[in-house]
Design a protein around this motif. Structure first.
Motif, short mmCIF file in Angstrom:
data_model
loop_
_atom_site.label_atom_id
_atom_site.label_comp_id
_atom_site.label_asym_id
_atom_site.label_seq_id
_atom_site.Cartn_x
_atom_site.Cartn_y
_atom_site.Cartn_z
N LEU A 1 0.79 -0.85 0.02
CA LEU A 1 0.13 -0.14 -0.53
C LEU A 1 1.65 1.12 -0.11
O LEU A 1 1.96 1.11 0.46
N ALA A 2 0.68 2.40 -0.58
CA ALA A 2 1.00 3.69 -0.41
C ALA A 2 0.14 5.49 -0.07
O ALA A 2 -1.43 5.12 -0.45
N TYR A 3 0.30 5.09 1.02
CA TYR A 3 0.02 6.46 1.21
C TYR A 3 0.19 7.34 1.25
O TYR A 3 1.68 7.97 0.93
N PRO A 4 -0.38 8.39 0.82
CA PRO A 4 -0.13 10.28 0.41
C PRO A 4 0.48 10.63 1.79
O PRO A 4 0.01 10.44 2.91
N VAL A 5 1.06 11.48 1.59
CA VAL A 5 1.70 12.97 2.10
C VAL A 5 0.91 14.47 1.80
O VAL A 5 1.39 14.76 0.13
N GLN A 6 0.55 15.04 2.47
CA GLN A 6 -0.39 15.77 2.04
C GLN A 6 0.22 17.46 2.90
O GLN A 6 0.75 16.91 4.62
N ASP A 7 0.61 17.87 3.16
CA ASP A 7 1.14 19.11 3.77
C ASP A 7 2.17 18.90 4.54
O ASP A 7 2.15 19.79 5.47
N GLY A 8 3.47 18.29 4.10
CA GLY A 8 4.56 17.19 4.66
C GLY A 8 3.46 16.82 6.45
O GLY A 8 4.37 16.09 7.16
N ILE A 9 1.92 16.14 6.30
CA ILE A 9 1.51 15.48 7.34
C ILE A 9 1.18 13.72 6.19
O ILE A 9 -0.07 13.51 5.52
N PRO A 10 1.97 12.41 7.15
CA PRO A 10 1.14 11.52 6.15
C PRO A 10 0.23 10.67 6.35
O PRO A 10 -0.18 11.19 7.86
N VAL A 11 -1.19 10.82 5.55
CA VAL A 11 -1.69 10.54 5.63
C VAL A 11 -2.28 8.77 5.64
O VAL A 11 -2.21 8.44 4.59
N LEU A 12 -2.28 8.12 6.43
CA LEU A 12 -2.09 6.87 7.38
C LEU A 12 -3.37 6.28 7.69
O LEU A 12 -3.24 5.47 8.30
N LEU A 13 -4.31 6.61 6.38
CA LEU A 13 -5.71 5.47 6.95
C LEU A 13 -5.94 4.67 5.06
O LEU A 13 -5.33 4.42 4.08
N ALA A 14 -6.05 3.21 5.87
CA ALA A 14 -6.31 2.54 5.17
C ALA A 14 -7.37 2.84 3.58
O ALA A 14 -6.80 2.22 2.82
N ASP A 15 -8.38 3.14 4.00
CA ASP A 15 -8.92 3.65 3.38
C ASP A 15 -8.67 5.14 1.99
O ASP A 15 -9.09 5.30 1.13
N GLU A 16 -7.23 5.83 2.61
CA GLU A 16 -7.00 7.29 1.33
C GLU A 16 -5.86 6.26 0.98
O GLU A 16 -5.24 6.62 -0.52
N ALA A 17 -5.03 5.07 0.98
CA ALA A 17 -4.28 4.28 0.15
C ALA A 17 -4.97 4.21 -0.73
O ALA A 17 -5.82 3.21 -1.19
N ARG A 18 -3.88 3.57 -1.94
CA ARG A 18 -3.51 2.88 -3.40
C ARG A 18 -2.34 1.70 -3.04
O ARG A 18 -1.39 2.20 -2.65
N GLN A 19 -3.33 0.90 -3.58
CA GLN A 19 -2.50 -0.23 -3.76
C GLN A 19 -1.24 -0.28 -5.14
O GLN A 19 -2.01 0.22 -5.76
N THR A 20 -0.30 -0.52 -4.74
CA THR A 20 1.27 -0.40 -5.53
C THR A 20 1.46 -1.59 -6.85
O THR A 20 1.74 -1.91 -7.42
N ARG A 21 0.70 -3.02 -6.03
CA ARG A 21 1.10 -4.06 -6.65
C ARG A 21 -0.57 -4.98 -7.34
O ARG A 21 -1.67 -4.50 -6.34
N THR A 22 -0.26 -5.05 -7.73
CA THR A 22 -1.17 -6.32 -8.22
C THR A 22 -1.49 -7.31 -8.03
O THR A 22 -0.20 -8.65 -7.86
N GLY A 23 -2.64 -8.26 -7.32
CA GLY A 23 -2.70 -9.74 -6.92
C GLY A 23 -1.94 -10.31 -6.11
O GLY A 23 -1.49 -11.36 -5.47
N GLY A 24 -1.96 -8.42 -5.32
CA GLY A 24 -0.93 -8.59 -3.90
C GLY A 24 -2.12 -9.46 -3.28
O GLY A 24 -1.33 -10.50 -1.28
#
Length: 62
Positions: A39-62
């Motif tokens: 999973l990849a979590y966005p960093v917005q204005d220097g603050i990591p958004v560590l919410l699973a709902d906000e994450a994107r999958q970086t691998r397929t078939g994981g």
């Protein structure tokens, strides 16, 4: 320039699998290093958004 301070990155972990995170400065996100997670979590204005709902999958078939 780092997205977040190195000391903070050392203590952060993926909220889903608890693996360490690494920076992807180009994509402005923190990426889980766990083999099964990917999973990849966005960093917005220097603050990591560590919410699973906000994450994107970086691998397929994981």
């Amino acid at each position: 320039m780092p997205l977040i301070e190195a000391a903070l990155l050392e203590i952060l972990a993926c909220p889903v699998c608890r693996s360490p995170l690494r920076e992807d400065a180009e994509a402005q996100e923190l990426v889980c290093t766990g083999e099964a997670c990917g999973l990849a979590y966005p960093v917005q204005d220097g603050i990591p958004v560590l919410l699973a709902d906000e994450a994107r999958q970086t691998r397929t078939g994981g």
